[in-house]
Design a protein around this motif. Structure first.
Motif, mmCIF file in Angstrom:
data_model
loop_
_atom_site.group_PDB
_atom_site.id
_atom_site.type_symbol
_atom_site.label_atom_id
_atom_site.label_comp_id
_atom_site.label_asym_id
_atom_site.label_seq_id
_atom_site.Cartn_x
_atom_site.Cartn_y
_atom_site.Cartn_z
ATOM 1 N N LEU C 36 20.831 -15.306 1.616
ATOM 2 C CA LEU C 36 21.084 -14.018 2.255
ATOM 3 C C LEU C 36 20.599 -14.070 3.694
ATOM 4 C CD1 LEU C 36 20.778 -13.181 -0.928
ATOM 5 C CD2 LEU C 36 20.914 -10.928 0.124
ATOM 6 N N PRO C 37 21.016 -13.099 4.485
ATOM 7 C CA PRO C 37 20.490 -13.043 5.851
ATOM 8 C C PRO C 37 18.966 -12.989 5.784
ATOM 9 C CG PRO C 37 22.121 -11.292 5.465
ATOM 10 C CD PRO C 37 21.903 -11.977 4.172
ATOM 11 N N THR C 38 18.302 -13.569 6.744
ATOM 12 C CA THR C 38 16.846 -13.489 6.733
ATOM 13 C C THR C 38 16.438 -12.033 6.949
ATOM 14 O OG1 THR C 38 16.589 -13.739 9.111
ATOM 15 C CG2 THR C 38 16.714 -15.752 7.827
ATOM 16 N N VAL C 39 15.218 -11.760 6.581
ATOM 17 C CA VAL C 39 14.705 -10.402 6.722
ATOM 18 C C VAL C 39 14.860 -9.916 8.160
ATOM 19 C CG1 VAL C 39 12.605 -9.024 6.721
ATOM 20 C CG2 VAL C 39 13.086 -10.573 4.824
ATOM 21 N N ARG C 40 14.402 -10.729 9.078
ATOM 22 C CA ARG C 40 14.441 -10.316 10.480
ATOM 23 C C ARG C 40 15.872 -10.150 10.985
ATOM 24 N NH1 ARG C 40 10.003 -13.448 9.480
ATOM 25 N NH2 ARG C 40 8.094 -13.119 10.681
ATOM 26 N N ARG C 41 16.703 -11.075 10.595
ATOM 27 C CA ARG C 41 18.088 -11.032 11.025
ATOM 28 C C ARG C 41 18.790 -9.757 10.553
ATOM 29 N NH1 ARG C 41 22.374 -13.290 14.075
ATOM 30 N NH2 ARG C 41 24.117 -12.150 13.224
ATOM 31 N N LEU C 42 18.653 -9.482 9.261
ATOM 32 C CA LEU C 42 19.317 -8.292 8.716
ATOM 33 C C LEU C 42 18.768 -7.024 9.359
ATOM 34 C CD1 LEU C 42 21.390 -7.163 6.821
ATOM 35 C CD2 LEU C 42 19.725 -7.187 4.979
ATOM 36 N N VAL C 54 12.495 -5.923 3.741
ATOM 37 C CA VAL C 54 11.563 -6.571 2.815
ATOM 38 C C VAL C 54 11.508 -5.798 1.504
ATOM 39 C CG1 VAL C 54 9.122 -6.980 2.355
ATOM 40 C CG2 VAL C 54 10.120 -7.706 4.522
ATOM 41 N N ARG C 55 11.410 -4.508 1.639
ATOM 42 C CA ARG C 55 11.301 -3.670 0.453
ATOM 43 C C ARG C 55 12.525 -3.788 -0.452
ATOM 44 N NH1 ARG C 55 9.876 2.686 0.470
ATOM 45 N NH2 ARG C 55 9.984 2.981 -1.779
ATOM 46 N N ALA C 56 13.689 -3.775 0.164
ATOM 47 C CA ALA C 56 14.925 -3.890 -0.616
ATOM 48 C C ALA C 56 14.980 -5.257 -1.312
ATOM 49 C CB ALA C 56 16.137 -3.707 0.285
ATOM 50 N N TYR C 57 14.732 -6.305 -0.549
ATOM 51 C CA TYR C 57 14.776 -7.656 -1.115
ATOM 52 C C TYR C 57 13.764 -7.800 -2.255
ATOM 53 C CZ TYR C 57 17.860 -9.741 2.437
ATOM 54 O OH TYR C 57 18.933 -10.087 3.222
ATOM 55 N N ARG C 58 12.610 -7.204 -2.046
ATOM 56 C CA ARG C 58 11.559 -7.290 -3.036
ATOM 57 C C ARG C 58 11.976 -6.684 -4.367
ATOM 58 N NH1 ARG C 58 6.801 -8.488 -3.176
ATOM 59 N NH2 ARG C 58 5.493 -7.796 -4.888
ATOM 60 N N GLU C 59 12.561 -5.492 -4.289
ATOM 61 C CA GLU C 59 12.994 -4.848 -5.524
ATOM 62 C C GLU C 59 14.093 -5.648 -6.198
ATOM 63 O OE1 GLU C 59 13.611 -0.702 -6.065
ATOM 64 O OE2 GLU C 59 11.959 -0.165 -4.734
ATOM 65 N N LEU C 60 14.959 -6.204 -5.391
ATOM 66 C CA LEU C 60 16.037 -7.015 -5.955
ATOM 67 C C LEU C 60 15.465 -8.271 -6.618
ATOM 68 C CD1 LEU C 60 18.658 -6.548 -3.127
ATOM 69 C CD2 LEU C 60 19.001 -5.982 -5.540
ATOM 70 N N GLU C 61 14.358 -8.749 -6.075
ATOM 71 C CA GLU C 61 13.751 -9.916 -6.694
ATOM 72 C C GLU C 61 13.125 -9.548 -8.028
ATOM 73 O OE1 GLU C 61 10.471 -11.692 -4.748
ATOM 74 O OE2 GLU C 61 10.612 -13.503 -5.978
ATOM 75 N N ILE C 62 12.446 -8.417 -8.066
ATOM 76 C CA ILE C 62 11.841 -7.959 -9.312
ATOM 77 C C ILE C 62 12.903 -7.806 -10.387
ATOM 78 C CG2 ILE C 62 10.687 -6.000 -10.420
ATOM 79 C CD1 ILE C 62 9.190 -5.521 -7.812
ATOM 80 N N GLU C 63 14.056 -7.331 -9.984
ATOM 81 C CA GLU C 63 15.141 -7.145 -10.944
ATOM 82 C C GLU C 63 15.826 -8.451 -11.306
ATOM 83 O OE1 GLU C 63 17.867 -3.918 -10.717
ATOM 84 O OE2 GLU C 63 16.746 -2.988 -9.093
#
Lengths: 125, 125, 125, 125
Positions: C36-42, C54-63
DNA sequence: GTGGTCTAGACCACC
DNA sequence: GTGGTCTAGACCACG
């Protein structure tokens, strides 16, 4: 010598490697002079970046647990690492905490976990 | 409900909160429906930033351990996932296996872990 | 992979990111293992704060939808998220509701909106 | 007039109320002059705090959708905004474009949206 | 350069 | 008063 990484614990890989190698040496499962897996080999086995292995080996060398011989590999040093008892206790504590935390996510109580462990102990004896 | 942070362990604060809450639930020290400290209150008590508490509570809510009621507070959840007993035990077994593997790679035996658990039980009674 | 934020809907940015990534993965527009796009890039692309990403990616990781590899990036996981049909229906419903709500603020009726859409459909075919 | 809240969507209650009222007006399900449920009544029906209803009604009044008559209740307003037809259509077009973009980023097609609208129309007739 | 954690502080939504 | 979201920016861990 079999290393295992716990990907879920949040503990950095290089730290896990360090800790496990130290324990193995202290316990004698890794004998002085014995060769460790090459950096590349271990990296492939554990599916991690070679740099991570390098870092772990480097720190272990600084501590005197390992010795590297340029061109031939990495070997167990002749001076046994002392394992800090306090450190060790904290480690066990951390593991127990995680065990209970994960169990509770599924609704298990401390006694449930205790029961499961006792059962296992009996089965193995 | 008393939470304590270990600032030296390197384990992130929010993770420590998560685990301690889960353990407290497993111990029965936190009963379903009981209210947790407010975000701001806990932040002050632990001398950390409220956002860190928010993050911990949030993850616990996603996992179903806690429930938040906008404007009134955060509470221990009621719903324990209803899975049948067989499945439940397979799960516990899996968790135990995983953590024992981790313990053993650090040189701990089943008895060590058992001892750690018993100690917890005594401490809580 | 093109993400778009609707700044007027009142739906939190991180939630929009989560939803869109999930849909893209479920549809196969994002393949397992893909980066996926890097955090900073997105964050730059969407003109939002990196922490929100970060928060969005984090939740998606938990799921289990995403997997992060420290130091190298964030990748699509190998386990496809199931999009709940109910969830999907709710989403469409929400969009339709908002469409009608906005339209009605200007005095348009359902039939007006319907007419506008049909016209567009014809134009595109 | 039947309102329903989606508790899982993350969209604030007061906003959901606002949108549903607007949609009902657009549908003609709520005619000019018709009375809405009282604040208390609606709060009870939806199991929410009366203040939340007050807020929704207040915003709808500001927009001219509703009119309150102190002591007797809240009613659907009579005033239709006056803008010329060309401007009107440019606006509708813009709204449709925006919502279609949003729909498509969630994986919905124009036909999906159209279907959703038709369903609404049928439901209301 | 990647993501991870934490702080400080603002403003919003809800009861 | 409660929790929820977002920003800005710092510093760390990892590859």
């Amino acid at each position: 010598m079999k290393l295992q990484l716990d990907t879920k614990s949040g503990v950095p890989y290089y730290r896990q490697i360090i800790e496990q190698v130290k324990v193995a040496v202290a316990h004698g499962r890794l004998a002085p002079g014995e060769q460790l897996p090459t950096v590349r080999r271990l990296a492939v086995d554990l599916s991690i970046n070679p740099n991570t292995v390098v870092r772990a080996y480097r720190e272990l060398e600084i501590e005197g647990v390992l010795e590297t011989q340029q061109g031939s590999g990495t070997f167990v040093g002749h001076q046994r690492p002392e394992i800090d008892d306090l450190e060790r206790h904290r480690l066990l504590d951390q593991i127990v905490t995680e065990l209970l935390a994960r169990a509770s996510s599924y609704g298990f109580t401390l006694d449930d976990v205790l029961g499961g462990l006792v059962q296992r102990k009996e089965a193995s004896s």
